[in-house]
Design a protein around this motif. Structure first.
Motif, PDB file in Angstrom:
ATOM      1  N   UNK A  54      78.721  97.919  59.393  1.00 18.98           N
ATOM      2  CA  UNK A  54      78.028  98.947  58.627  1.00 18.98           C
ATOM      3  C   UNK A  54      77.917  98.497  57.172  1.00 18.98           C
ATOM      4  N   UNK A  55      76.671  98.424  56.673  1.00 20.97           N
ATOM      5  CA  UNK A  55      76.429  98.043  55.294  1.00 20.97           C
ATOM      6  C   UNK A  55      76.340  99.282  54.429  1.00 20.97           C
ATOM      7  N   UNK A  56      76.661  99.105  53.164  1.00 27.84           N
ATOM      8  CA  UNK A  56      76.527 100.215  52.234  1.00 27.84           C
ATOM      9  C   UNK A  56      75.051 100.526  52.019  1.00 27.84           C
ATOM     10  N   UNK A  57      74.766 101.780  51.756  1.00 28.29           N
ATOM     11  CA  UNK A  57      73.379 102.191  51.524  1.00 28.29           C
ATOM     12  C   UNK A  57      72.823 101.598  50.245  1.00 28.29           C
ATOM     13  N   UNK A  58      73.695 101.191  49.322  1.00 25.79           N
ATOM     14  CA  UNK A  58      73.254 100.595  48.070  1.00 25.79           C
ATOM     15  C   UNK A  58      72.444  99.327  48.268  1.00 25.79           C
ATOM     16  N   UNK A  59      72.788  98.542  49.284  1.00 27.28           N
ATOM     17  CA  UNK A  59      72.034  97.322  49.560  1.00 27.28           C
ATOM     18  C   UNK A  59      70.584  97.648  49.899  1.00 27.28           C
ATOM     19  N   UNK A  60      70.393  98.667  50.719  1.00 28.78           N
ATOM     20  CA  UNK A  60      69.050  99.052  51.118  1.00 28.78           C
ATOM     21  C   UNK A  60      68.284  99.650  49.944  1.00 28.78           C
ATOM     22  N   UNK A  61      68.982 100.375  49.090  1.00 26.90           N
ATOM     23  CA  UNK A  61      68.342 100.950  47.908  1.00 26.90           C
ATOM     24  C   UNK A  61      67.861  99.853  46.965  1.00 26.90           C
ATOM     25  N   UNK A  62      68.682  98.820  46.772  1.00 28.21           N
ATOM     26  CA  UNK A  62      68.242  97.683  45.956  1.00 28.21           C
ATOM     27  C   UNK A  62      67.018  97.020  46.574  1.00 28.21           C
ATOM     28  N   UNK A  63      67.032  96.859  47.872  1.00 24.96           N
ATOM     29  CA  UNK A  63      65.898  96.227  48.548  1.00 24.96           C
ATOM     30  C   UNK A  63      64.632  97.062  48.377  1.00 24.96           C
ATOM     31  N   UNK A 102      57.862 101.705  34.091  1.00 23.41           N
ATOM     32  CA  UNK A 102      59.047 101.800  33.235  1.00 23.41           C
ATOM     33  C   UNK A 102      59.730 103.153  33.432  1.00 23.41           C
ATOM     34  N   UNK A 103      58.947 104.215  33.562  1.00 20.94           N
ATOM     35  CA  UNK A 103      59.539 105.533  33.830  1.00 20.94           C
ATOM     36  C   UNK A 103      60.284 105.549  35.161  1.00 20.94           C
ATOM     37  N   UNK A 104      59.709 104.919  36.174  1.00 23.58           N
ATOM     38  CA  UNK A 104      60.389 104.834  37.472  1.00 23.58           C
ATOM     39  C   UNK A 104      61.676 104.044  37.382  1.00 23.58           C
ATOM     40  N   UNK A 105      61.648 102.945  36.649  1.00 23.88           N
ATOM     41  CA  UNK A 105      62.856 102.146  36.463  1.00 23.88           C
ATOM     42  C   UNK A 105      63.903 102.928  35.680  1.00 23.88           C
ATOM     43  N   UNK A 106      63.491 103.623  34.631  1.00 27.00           N
ATOM     44  CA  UNK A 106      64.425 104.431  33.837  1.00 27.00           C
ATOM     45  C   UNK A 106      65.030 105.550  34.690  1.00 27.00           C
ATOM     46  N   UNK A 107      64.224 106.150  35.541  1.00 28.26           N
ATOM     47  CA  UNK A 107      64.723 107.211  36.424  1.00 28.26           C
ATOM     48  C   UNK A 107      65.780 106.664  37.379  1.00 28.26           C
ATOM     49  N   UNK A 108      65.502 105.506  37.986  1.00 27.11           N
ATOM     50  CA  UNK A 108      66.471 104.912  38.916  1.00 27.11           C
ATOM     51  C   UNK A 108      67.736 104.504  38.173  1.00 27.11           C
ATOM     52  N   UNK A 109      67.581 104.003  36.968  1.00 29.19           N
ATOM     53  CA  UNK A 109      68.728 103.581  36.176  1.00 29.19           C
ATOM     54  C   UNK A 109      69.579 104.777  35.772  1.00 29.19           C
ATOM     55  N   UNK A 110      68.917 105.834  35.304  1.00 25.48           N
ATOM     56  CA  UNK A 110      69.650 107.033  34.852  1.00 25.48           C
ATOM     57  C   UNK A 110      70.345 107.729  36.010  1.00 25.48           C
ATOM     58  N   UNK A 111      69.718 107.687  37.174  1.00 21.38           N
ATOM     59  CA  UNK A 111      70.301 108.318  38.349  1.00 21.38           C
ATOM     60  C   UNK A 111      71.524 107.560  38.839  1.00 21.38           C
ATOM     61  N   UNK A 112      71.670 106.292  38.391  1.00 23.23           N
ATOM     62  CA  UNK A 112      72.810 105.491  38.791  1.00 23.23           C
ATOM     63  C   UNK A 112      72.558 104.641  40.012  1.00 23.23           C
ATOM     64  N   UNK A 113      71.314 104.531  40.420  1.00 29.39           N
ATOM     65  CA  UNK A 113      70.998 103.764  41.612  1.00 29.39           C
ATOM     66  C   UNK A 113      71.069 102.260  41.382  1.00 29.39           C
ATOM     67  N   UNK A 114      71.072 101.828  40.135  1.00 30.80           N
ATOM     68  CA  UNK A 114      71.121 100.401  39.837  1.00 30.80           C
ATOM     69  C   UNK A 114      72.548  99.929  39.581  1.00 30.80           C
ATOM     70  N   UNK A 115      73.503 100.834  39.556  1.00 27.88           N
ATOM     71  CA  UNK A 115      74.904 100.462  39.344  1.00 27.88           C
ATOM     72  C   UNK A 115      75.486  99.946  40.650  1.00 27.88           C
ATOM     73  N   UNK A 116      76.099  98.771  40.567  1.00 29.04           N
ATOM     74  CA  UNK A 116      76.705  98.176  41.759  1.00 29.04           C
ATOM     75  C   UNK A 116      78.076  98.810  41.945  1.00 29.04           C
TER      76      UNK A 116
END
Length: 117
Positions: A54-63, A102-116
């Motif tokens: 079972x892989x973490x969902x974070x891998x799929x989110x990065x993809x 850039x807004x989409x990237x900022x949203x993903x970053x602020x939501x914490x989806x880019x944090x490993x």
């Protein structure tokens, strides 16, 4: 030939080439089944435990984020090639496009989806 005649010919050719390439290989391949061929095998070592991991969902989110931004930035290439002919309107449109990215990237970053995590 009609409107769909060329489409039908294209479909037949598209089906013909893979069958002609893979058909003889399938018919001429050696077929010697044995139980040894059906065991899981990796790097010369017999596997231990279940092959299900079972892989973490974070891998799929990065993809998914990579695919979204990669596909969107592909749209920048034709614009860059024809930049001189398009004029100021296209420049403004591209700034809007890049701003949305850039807004989409900022949203993903602020939501914490880019944090490993």
């Amino acid at each position: 030939m009609g409107e769909y005649g060329s489409l039908g010919i294209f479909l037949l050719v598209a089906l013909f080439f893979p069958v002609m390439a893979l058909g003889p290989a399938f018919l001429l391949q050696p077929k010697k089944p044995s139980p040894q061929k059906y065991i899981p095998y990796e790097c010369g070592v017999d596997s231990i435990g279940s092959p299900y991991v079972q892989f973490r969902a974070g891998y799929f989110l990065y993809a998914l984020l990579f695919i979204v931004f990669d596909i969107e930035t592909v749209f920048l290439y034709p614009w860059a090639v024809e930049f001189r002919m398009l004029g100021a309107f296209a420049l403004i449109e591209m700034f809007i496009f890049v701003g949305i990215l850039v807004l989409g990237l900022a949203y993903a970053w602020r939501k914490g989806d880019l944090a490993w995590k």
